[in-house]
Design a protein around this motif. Structure first.
Motif, PDB file in Angstrom:
ATOM      1  N   SER A  12       0.894  -1.137   0.016  1.00 51.58           N
ATOM      2  CA  SER A  12       0.058   0.062   0.139  1.00 51.58           C
ATOM      3  C   SER A  12       0.968   1.110  -0.027  1.00 51.58           C
ATOM      4  CB  SER A  12      -0.794   0.016   1.386  1.00 51.58           C
ATOM      5  OG  SER A  12      -0.389   0.172   2.326  1.00 51.58           O
ATOM      6  N   ALA A  13       1.934   1.202   0.587  1.00 48.00           N
ATOM      7  CA  ALA A  13       2.914   2.342   0.636  1.00 48.00           C
ATOM      8  C   ALA A  13       3.466   2.624  -0.614  1.00 48.00           C
ATOM      9  CB  ALA A  13       4.033   2.003   1.697  1.00 48.00           C
ATOM     10  N   ASN A  14       3.903   1.575  -1.671  1.00 51.40           N
ATOM     11  CA  ASN A  14       4.087   1.719  -2.871  1.00 51.40           C
ATOM     12  C   ASN A  14       3.197   2.129  -3.747  1.00 51.40           C
ATOM     13  OD1 ASN A  14       6.767   1.232  -2.098  1.00 51.40           O
ATOM     14  ND2 ASN A  14       6.564  -1.157  -2.390  1.00 51.40           N
ATOM     15  N   GLN A  15       2.021   1.779  -3.548  1.00 52.96           N
ATOM     16  CA  GLN A  15       1.000   2.119  -4.796  1.00 52.96           C
ATOM     17  C   GLN A  15       0.759   3.568  -4.815  1.00 52.96           C
ATOM     18  OE1 GLN A  15      -2.997   0.224  -3.970  1.00 52.96           O
ATOM     19  NE2 GLN A  15      -3.312   0.719  -5.648  1.00 52.96           N
ATOM     20  N   ALA A  16       0.569   4.147  -6.026  1.00 54.34           N
ATOM     21  CA  ALA A  16       0.499   5.559  -6.341  1.00 54.34           C
ATOM     22  C   ALA A  16      -1.077   5.537  -5.813  1.00 54.34           C
ATOM     23  CB  ALA A  16       0.449   5.973  -7.750  1.00 54.34           C
ATOM     24  N   ASN A  17      -1.230   7.063  -5.531  1.00 54.32           N
ATOM     25  CA  ASN A  17      -2.537   7.468  -5.100  1.00 54.32           C
ATOM     26  C   ASN A  17      -3.494   7.655  -6.411  1.00 54.32           C
ATOM     27  OD1 ASN A  17      -4.879   8.375  -3.744  1.00 54.32           O
ATOM     28  ND2 ASN A  17      -3.678  10.337  -3.210  1.00 54.32           N
ATOM     29  N   ILE A  18      -4.310   6.914  -6.791  1.00 57.53           N
ATOM     30  CA  ILE A  18      -5.054   6.569  -7.809  1.00 57.53           C
ATOM     31  C   ILE A  18      -6.613   7.110  -7.225  1.00 57.53           C
ATOM     32  CG2 ILE A  18      -3.945   4.925  -8.982  1.00 57.53           C
ATOM     33  CD1 ILE A  18      -6.094   2.987  -8.282  1.00 57.53           C
ATOM     34  N   GLY A  19      -7.189   7.678  -8.219  1.00 53.58           N
ATOM     35  CA  GLY A  19      -8.550   8.008  -8.177  1.00 53.58           C
ATOM     36  C   GLY A  19      -9.598   7.134  -7.728  1.00 53.58           C
ATOM     37  N   LEU A  20     -10.684   7.537  -7.481  1.00 56.13           N
ATOM     38  CA  LEU A  20     -12.033   6.516  -7.129  1.00 56.13           C
ATOM     39  C   LEU A  20     -12.432   5.990  -8.350  1.00 56.13           C
ATOM     40  CD1 LEU A  20     -14.111   5.722  -5.015  1.00 56.13           C
ATOM     41  CD2 LEU A  20     -15.345   7.419  -5.814  1.00 56.13           C
ATOM     42  N   ILE A  21     -12.349   6.687  -9.419  1.00 57.68           N
ATOM     43  CA  ILE A  21     -13.051   6.021 -10.705  1.00 57.68           C
ATOM     44  C   ILE A  21     -11.993   4.832 -11.336  1.00 57.68           C
ATOM     45  CG2 ILE A  21     -13.674   6.496 -13.286  1.00 57.68           C
ATOM     46  CD1 ILE A  21     -15.690   7.579 -11.055  1.00 57.68           C
ATOM     47  N   ALA A  22     -10.571   5.167 -11.172  1.00 54.89           N
ATOM     48  CA  ALA A  22      -9.774   4.363 -11.654  1.00 54.89           C
ATOM     49  C   ALA A  22      -9.644   2.958 -10.662  1.00 54.89           C
ATOM     50  CB  ALA A  22      -8.191   4.821 -11.554  1.00 54.89           C
ATOM     51  N   GLU A  23      -9.759   3.144  -9.601  1.00 54.31           N
ATOM     52  CA  GLU A  23      -9.903   1.860  -8.488  1.00 54.31           C
ATOM     53  C   GLU A  23     -11.075   1.217  -8.731  1.00 54.31           C
ATOM     54  OE1 GLU A  23      -9.862   1.624  -3.693  1.00 54.31           O
ATOM     55  OE2 GLU A  23      -8.762   3.247  -4.373  1.00 54.31           O
ATOM     56  N   LEU A  24     -12.255   1.817  -8.976  1.00 55.96           N
ATOM     57  CA  LEU A  24     -13.470   1.132  -9.159  1.00 55.96           C
ATOM     58  C   LEU A  24     -13.322   0.254 -10.598  1.00 55.96           C
ATOM     59  CD1 LEU A  24     -16.384   0.833  -8.336  1.00 55.96           C
ATOM     60  CD2 LEU A  24     -17.079   2.782  -9.446  1.00 55.96           C
ATOM     61  N   TRP A  25     -12.815   0.907 -11.661  1.00 61.49           N
ATOM     62  CA  TRP A  25     -12.650   0.329 -12.952  1.00 61.49           C
ATOM     63  C   TRP A  25     -11.665  -1.061 -12.677  1.00 61.49           C
ATOM     64  CZ3 TRP A  25     -14.792  -0.342 -17.280  1.00 61.49           C
ATOM     65  CH2 TRP A  25     -14.180  -0.863 -18.263  1.00 61.49           C
ATOM     66  N   GLY A  26     -10.627  -0.630 -11.856  1.00 55.97           N
ATOM     67  CA  GLY A  26      -9.653  -2.131 -11.575  1.00 55.97           C
ATOM     68  C   GLY A  26     -10.452  -3.112 -10.857  1.00 55.97           C
ATOM     69  N   PHE A  27     -11.279  -2.766  -9.949  1.00 55.63           N
ATOM     70  CA  PHE A  27     -12.092  -3.646  -9.235  1.00 55.63           C
ATOM     71  C   PHE A  27     -13.032  -4.441 -10.088  1.00 55.63           C
ATOM     72  CE2 PHE A  27     -16.182  -4.574  -7.383  1.00 55.63           C
ATOM     73  CZ  PHE A  27     -15.952  -5.671  -6.480  1.00 55.63           C
ATOM     74  N   LEU A  28     -13.576  -3.744 -11.007  1.00 54.16           N
ATOM     75  CA  LEU A  28     -14.547  -4.314 -12.079  1.00 54.16           C
ATOM     76  C   LEU A  28     -14.000  -5.172 -12.960  1.00 54.16           C
ATOM     77  CD1 LEU A  28     -16.998  -1.335 -13.104  1.00 54.16           C
ATOM     78  CD2 LEU A  28     -17.442  -3.265 -11.482  1.00 54.16           C
ATOM     79  N   LYS A  29     -12.764  -4.640 -13.437  1.00 52.67           N
ATOM     80  CA  LYS A  29     -11.989  -5.544 -14.353  1.00 52.67           C
ATOM     81  C   LYS A  29     -11.339  -6.842 -13.909  1.00 52.67           C
ATOM     82  CE  LYS A  29      -8.215  -4.145 -16.469  1.00 52.67           C
ATOM     83  NZ  LYS A  29      -7.121  -3.294 -17.246  1.00 52.67           N
ATOM     84  N   GLU A  30     -10.759  -6.707 -12.446  1.00 53.34           N
ATOM     85  CA  GLU A  30     -10.243  -7.844 -11.905  1.00 53.34           C
ATOM     86  C   GLU A  30     -11.119  -8.863 -11.507  1.00 53.34           C
ATOM     87  OE1 GLU A  30      -7.289  -8.606  -7.804  1.00 53.34           O
ATOM     88  OE2 GLU A  30      -7.217  -6.761  -9.059  1.00 53.34           O
ATOM     89  N   ASN A  31     -12.274  -8.433 -11.056  1.00 49.97           N
ATOM     90  CA  ASN A  31     -13.266  -9.420 -10.440  1.00 49.97           C
ATOM     91  C   ASN A  31     -14.392  -9.739 -11.269  1.00 49.97           C
ATOM     92  OD1 ASN A  31     -11.930  -9.303  -7.709  1.00 49.97           O
ATOM     93  ND2 ASN A  31     -12.882  -7.615  -7.158  1.00 49.97           N
ATOM     94  N   ARG A  32     -14.345  -9.201 -12.513  1.00 45.59           N
ATOM     95  CA  ARG A  32     -15.373  -9.440 -13.747  1.00 45.59           C
ATOM     96  C   ARG A  32     -16.877  -9.083 -12.949  1.00 45.59           C
ATOM     97  NH1 ARG A  32     -12.117 -10.672 -17.086  1.00 45.59           N
ATOM     98  NH2 ARG A  32     -10.452 -12.411 -17.364  1.00 45.59           N
ATOM     99  N   LYS A  33     -16.968  -8.212 -12.567  1.00 43.18           N
ATOM    100  CA  LYS A  33     -18.182  -7.655 -12.043  1.00 43.18           C
ATOM    101  C   LYS A  33     -18.855  -6.786 -12.795  1.00 43.18           C
ATOM    102  CE  LYS A  33     -17.871  -9.340  -7.805  1.00 43.18           C
ATOM    103  NZ  LYS A  33     -18.472 -10.712  -7.564  1.00 43.18           N
TER     104      LYS A  33
END
Length: 65
Positions: A12-33
Motif C-alpha cells: 500500500s505504501a508503494n501504490q500510487a494515489n489513484i482516483g476513485l474511478i480508476a480504483e473502481l474500474w480496476g475492481f470491475l476488471k479484476e473481479n469480473r463484476k
C-alpha cells in the motif's frame, strides 16, 4: 524504534494515489463484476441531473421528462 512493515503495508505504501474511478474500474476488471457497470452509469447520470438541476440548464432538463 522502528517496526517491520507487513507485506500489505509495503504494497500500500508503494501504490500510487489513484482516483476513485480508476480504483473502481480496476475492481470491475479484476473481479469480473460487469453487471455493476449499468448501475454505476445510472447513478452517475442521476447525479449529473441533480447537479445540473440547480443551474440555468434546469428548464432544458425538465423538458426531457
Amino acid at each position: 524504534m522502528s517496526r517491520r512493515l507487513s507485506e500489505f503495508e509495503k504494497a500500500s505504501a508503494n501504490q500510487a494515489n489513484i482516483g476513485l474511478i480508476a480504483e473502481l474500474w480496476g475492481f470491475l476488471k479484476e473481479n469480473r463484476k460487469w453487471w455493476m457497470l449499468p448501475i454505476l452509469i445510472l447513478l452517475l447520470v442521476l447525479g449529473l441531473l441533480i447537479l445540473l438541476g440547480g443551474t440555468g440548464l434546469a428548464p432544458l432538463i425538465y423538458t426531457l421528462f
